[in-house]
Design an enzyme around this catalytic site. Structure first.
Site, PDB file in Angstrom:
ATOM      1  N   ASP A 170       0.941  -1.324  -0.139  1.00 24.48           N
ATOM      2  CA  ASP A 170      -0.595   0.027  -0.030  1.00 24.48           C
ATOM      3  C   ASP A 170       0.638   1.137  -0.309  1.00 24.48           C
ATOM      4  OD1 ASP A 170      -2.058   2.330  -0.532  1.00 24.48           O
ATOM      5  OD2 ASP A 170      -2.110   1.260   1.852  1.00 24.48           O
ATOM      6  N   ILE A 171       1.248   1.657  -1.276  1.00 20.91           N
ATOM      7  CA  ILE A 171       2.161   2.681  -1.302  1.00 20.91           C
ATOM      8  C   ILE A 171       1.590   4.137  -2.017  1.00 20.91           C
ATOM      9  CG2 ILE A 171       3.966   1.447  -1.920  1.00 20.91           C
ATOM     10  CD1 ILE A 171       4.289   1.884  -4.891  1.00 20.91           C
ATOM     11  N   LYS A 172       0.470   3.729  -2.593  1.00 27.25           N
ATOM     12  CA  LYS A 172      -0.811   4.964  -3.377  1.00 27.25           C
ATOM     13  C   LYS A 172      -0.081   5.826  -4.033  1.00 27.25           C
ATOM     14  CE  LYS A 172      -4.431   5.017   0.467  1.00 27.25           C
ATOM     15  NZ  LYS A 172      -3.759   3.536   1.512  1.00 27.25           N
ATOM     16  N   ARG A 173       1.109   5.940  -4.476  1.00 25.36           N
ATOM     17  CA  ARG A 173       1.628   6.695  -5.862  1.00 25.36           C
ATOM     18  C   ARG A 173       0.769   6.599  -6.363  1.00 25.36           C
ATOM     19  NH1 ARG A 173       4.707   5.522  -1.505  1.00 25.36           N
ATOM     20  NH2 ARG A 173       6.938   5.662  -1.677  1.00 25.36           N
TER      21      ARG A 173
END
Length: 294
Positions: free
Chosen positions: A103-106
């Site tokens: 879960d990095i939401k880049r």
């Protein structure tokens, strides 16, 4: 979809894991404060305490969950030692063939996104699927596509999130009368067509919260071939009854829970068992609730 189907897609593996083990995704959003003092005192470093706490949670739940979502911010906040614990957690999950969502939401311009893709689909931070934000435009997703096509990787793109502030932008109306999140959903559907697996789901999935039943039904009807990563269960108000409407033939999504599982040892019902066994009991409870609703 059938004509454009590619070789084996990562989403097929996740679909099969859901069919075999259920819909629970354990969120390893591990805050150092979550770790019982009686456990953390056994380690000389934050890095070791984080990693071995995660390992105990993983080992106690592997047979009853479909996947693990590791939230990078909880590790970044602790600097190099935190990121080392993050990397060790990912490598351990990979070594036992667990399914990993980072879960990095880049979400950034293509040249930068190319580096994010390399960082999180290769090397020390390699995972199976990652979360992305599409709000800089669909070209910000382009650098990830070769990994989906050639390296059996996948993405979950933010469509309708579970936080209260989601209405600030996602619910705005476009000129055609559609909401912003509905337009984003259409673009995700279009981008995902090339990456459809044998169960008719695409390896470009969507993050769709379960906190509004009416929208959940509408989104599932719109995104019939999109696999969902579903936040909002439990603490944020989403229920098993809501989850039912986000599934397709009892599959097509994983339901994340973080705090309720990681902090299960603080639940009065589980105080007489170890933190990892408490986590397992919480997973079994959630798994059963969702299965019953389906």
């Amino acid at each position: 979809y059938m004509k454009r189907r590619c070789k084996t897609m990562i989403i097929d593996r996740l679909y099969e894991l859901v069919a075999e083990k259920g819909h629970v995704c354990v969120g390893l959003d591990t805050c150092i404060d979550y770790i019982p003092k009686s456990f953390s005192c056994n380690f000389d470093s934050i890095e070791d305490a984080l990693f071995y706490f995660n390992k105990k949670i993983i080992d106690s739940t592997l047979d009853v969950v479909s996947c693990y979502k590791v939230q990078i911010a909880f590790y970044e906040a602790l600097g190099i030692k935190g990121l080392s614990a993050y990397s060790r957690t990912l490598k351990y999950l990979k070594s036992i063939k667990a399914f990993i969502i980072a879960d990095i939401k880049r979400g950034d311009i293509a040249s930068t996104a190319q580096m994010y893709a390399k960082a999180h689909f290769e090397g020390d931070f390699e995972s199976d699927m990652i979360t992305l934000s599409p709000y800089m435009g669909m070209d910000s997703l382009t650098p990830y596509l070769p990994y989906i096509k050639e390296k059996e990787k996948g993405t979950f793109v933010l469509v309708k999130t579970s936080n209260p502030g989601s209405k600030d932008i996602q619910f705005l109306s476009c000129e055609n009368g559609k909401k912003v999140y509905e337009e984003v959903a259409n673009k995700i559907i279009e981008a995902g067509m090339e990456f459809c697996g044998k169960y008719s789901f695409s390896s470009i999935g969507a993050v769709v919260g379960c906190t509004n039943l009416e929208q959940a039904i509408s989104i599932r009807n719109q995104m019939k071939n999109t696999f969902f990563l579903i936040p909002g269960y439990g603490a944020q108000g989403g229920t098993a009854a809501d989850i039912k409407h986000l599934m397709t033939n009892k599959n097509g999504g994983v339901v994340n829970s973080s705090r309720a599982i990681l902090l299960a040892h603080k639940n009065p019902s589980f105080t007489d068992i170890s933190f990892d066994m408490a986590a397992r009991e919480e997973v079994l409870k959630m798994r059963s609730e969702i299965a019953d609703a389906l």
